[in-house]
Design a protein around this motif. Structure first.
Motif, PDB file in Angstrom:
ATOM      1  N   GLU A  81      66.554 115.378  35.247  1.00 58.56           N
ATOM      2  CA  GLU A  81      65.298 115.695  34.864  1.00 58.56           C
ATOM      3  C   GLU A  81      65.218 115.852  33.390  1.00 58.56           C
ATOM      4  OE1 GLU A  81      63.693 119.297  36.681  1.00 58.56           O
ATOM      5  OE2 GLU A  81      64.614 118.837  38.536  1.00 58.56           O
ATOM      6  N   THR A  82      66.297 116.576  32.674  1.00 61.58           N
ATOM      7  CA  THR A  82      66.536 116.577  31.312  1.00 61.58           C
ATOM      8  C   THR A  82      66.763 115.221  30.512  1.00 61.58           C
ATOM      9  OG1 THR A  82      67.709 118.841  31.387  1.00 61.58           O
ATOM     10  CG2 THR A  82      67.826 117.540  29.320  1.00 61.58           C
ATOM     11  N   LEU A  85      63.032 113.532  30.837  1.00 65.15           N
ATOM     12  CA  LEU A  85      62.178 114.259  29.891  1.00 65.15           C
ATOM     13  C   LEU A  85      62.306 113.570  28.271  1.00 65.15           C
ATOM     14  CD1 LEU A  85      61.850 117.825  31.577  1.00 65.15           C
ATOM     15  CD2 LEU A  85      59.924 116.092  31.263  1.00 65.15           C
ATOM     16  N   PRO A 165      56.093 117.318  33.710  1.00 62.96           N
ATOM     17  CA  PRO A 165      57.225 117.843  34.004  1.00 62.96           C
ATOM     18  C   PRO A 165      57.439 117.923  35.437  1.00 62.96           C
ATOM     19  CG  PRO A 165      56.644 119.094  32.120  1.00 62.96           C
ATOM     20  CD  PRO A 165      55.499 118.051  32.492  1.00 62.96           C
ATOM     21  N   VAL A 168      58.415 114.533  36.960  1.00 65.44           N
ATOM     22  CA  VAL A 168      59.586 114.122  36.658  1.00 65.44           C
ATOM     23  C   VAL A 168      60.483 114.894  37.689  1.00 65.44           C
ATOM     24  CG1 VAL A 168      61.627 114.379  35.024  1.00 65.44           C
ATOM     25  CG2 VAL A 168      59.269 113.645  34.176  1.00 65.44           C
ATOM     26  N   ARG A 169      60.314 116.190  38.047  1.00 71.17           N
ATOM     27  CA  ARG A 169      61.119 116.892  38.712  1.00 71.17           C
ATOM     28  C   ARG A 169      61.081 116.198  40.351  1.00 71.17           C
ATOM     29  NH1 ARG A 169      59.761 121.084  36.407  1.00 71.17           N
ATOM     30  NH2 ARG A 169      57.797 121.559  37.365  1.00 71.17           N
ATOM     31  N   VAL A 172      62.760 112.831  40.592  1.00 72.31           N
ATOM     32  CA  VAL A 172      64.188 113.131  40.543  1.00 72.31           C
ATOM     33  C   VAL A 172      64.662 113.490  41.956  1.00 72.31           C
ATOM     34  CG1 VAL A 172      66.293 114.528  39.847  1.00 72.31           C
ATOM     35  CG2 VAL A 172      64.636 113.492  38.153  1.00 72.31           C
TER      36      VAL A 172
END
Length: 182
Positions: A81-82, A85, A165, A168-169, A172
């Motif tokens: 995730e990081t 992003l 976000p 994205v979460r 993943v």
């Protein structure tokens, strides 16, 4: 191929010029004039303005010699995730996005630019993420990387939807679930 010093001057010129006039008004003649070299020198080394820009951006992003920094906190989902992003932030930055889109277009028509991108930037980045996935126990990490980045590139290239976000979460989680089922 231009000499190292000439290449550095051309790279500095194109990066300055694209900020001053914008990508649509970038010309090979303007780059040559700003760099203080002949047009022939520029044309002999790069086939187009986007190729010059790509070369400069690539040189800038790989000049520090660092390995690709993939987070490894022990939590694969959080690390991915990081990473996504940060990637999305870079891709959608209003200052660099038009430049990256110009380069993406050039890759479609120039095998040499596509090959250079793969060798100098894309392959090392993808292999680093693949290694991180493999270290977390993903058996087909290469497939995992393709699934992870494929949807991001699709959304970005085709401008189908925005990035959040939450997306994205969820992405993943979908990716990790898909590679865990293999």
């Amino acid at each position: 191929m231009a000499r190292v010093r000439t290449t550095s001057r051309v790279h500095a010129a194109v990066l300055t010029l694209v900020k001053d006039v914008g990508y649509p008004r970038l010309t090979m003649e303007g780059i040559a004039a700003r760099a203080g070299v002949s047009k022939q020198t520029v044309y002999r080394t790069w086939p187009s303005t986007s190729a010059v820009l790509f070369s400069a951006l690539l040189d800038q992003s790989t000049s520090d010699g660092r390995e690709v920094d993939v987070p490894d906190t022990g939590d694969l989902a959080a690390d991915l995730e990081t990473l996504l992003l940060m990637t999305i932030e870079e891709m959608t930055d209003p200052e660099t996005e038009p430049l990256l889109r110009a380069v993406a277009a050039e890759i479609q028509t120039s095998q040499s630019v596509a090959t250079e991108l793969g060798a100098r930037l894309l392959t090392p980045q993808l292999r680093a993420v693949e290694a991180r996935m493999a270290s977390a126990g993903i058996s087909d990490a290469q497939e995992g990387v393709e699934l992870l980045y494929g949807a991001v590139l699709h959304r970005w290239l085709l401008r189908t939807q925005t990035f959040t976000p939450a997306w994205v979460r969820a992405h993943v989680k979908r990716t990790l679930r898909a590679v865990a089922e293999q």
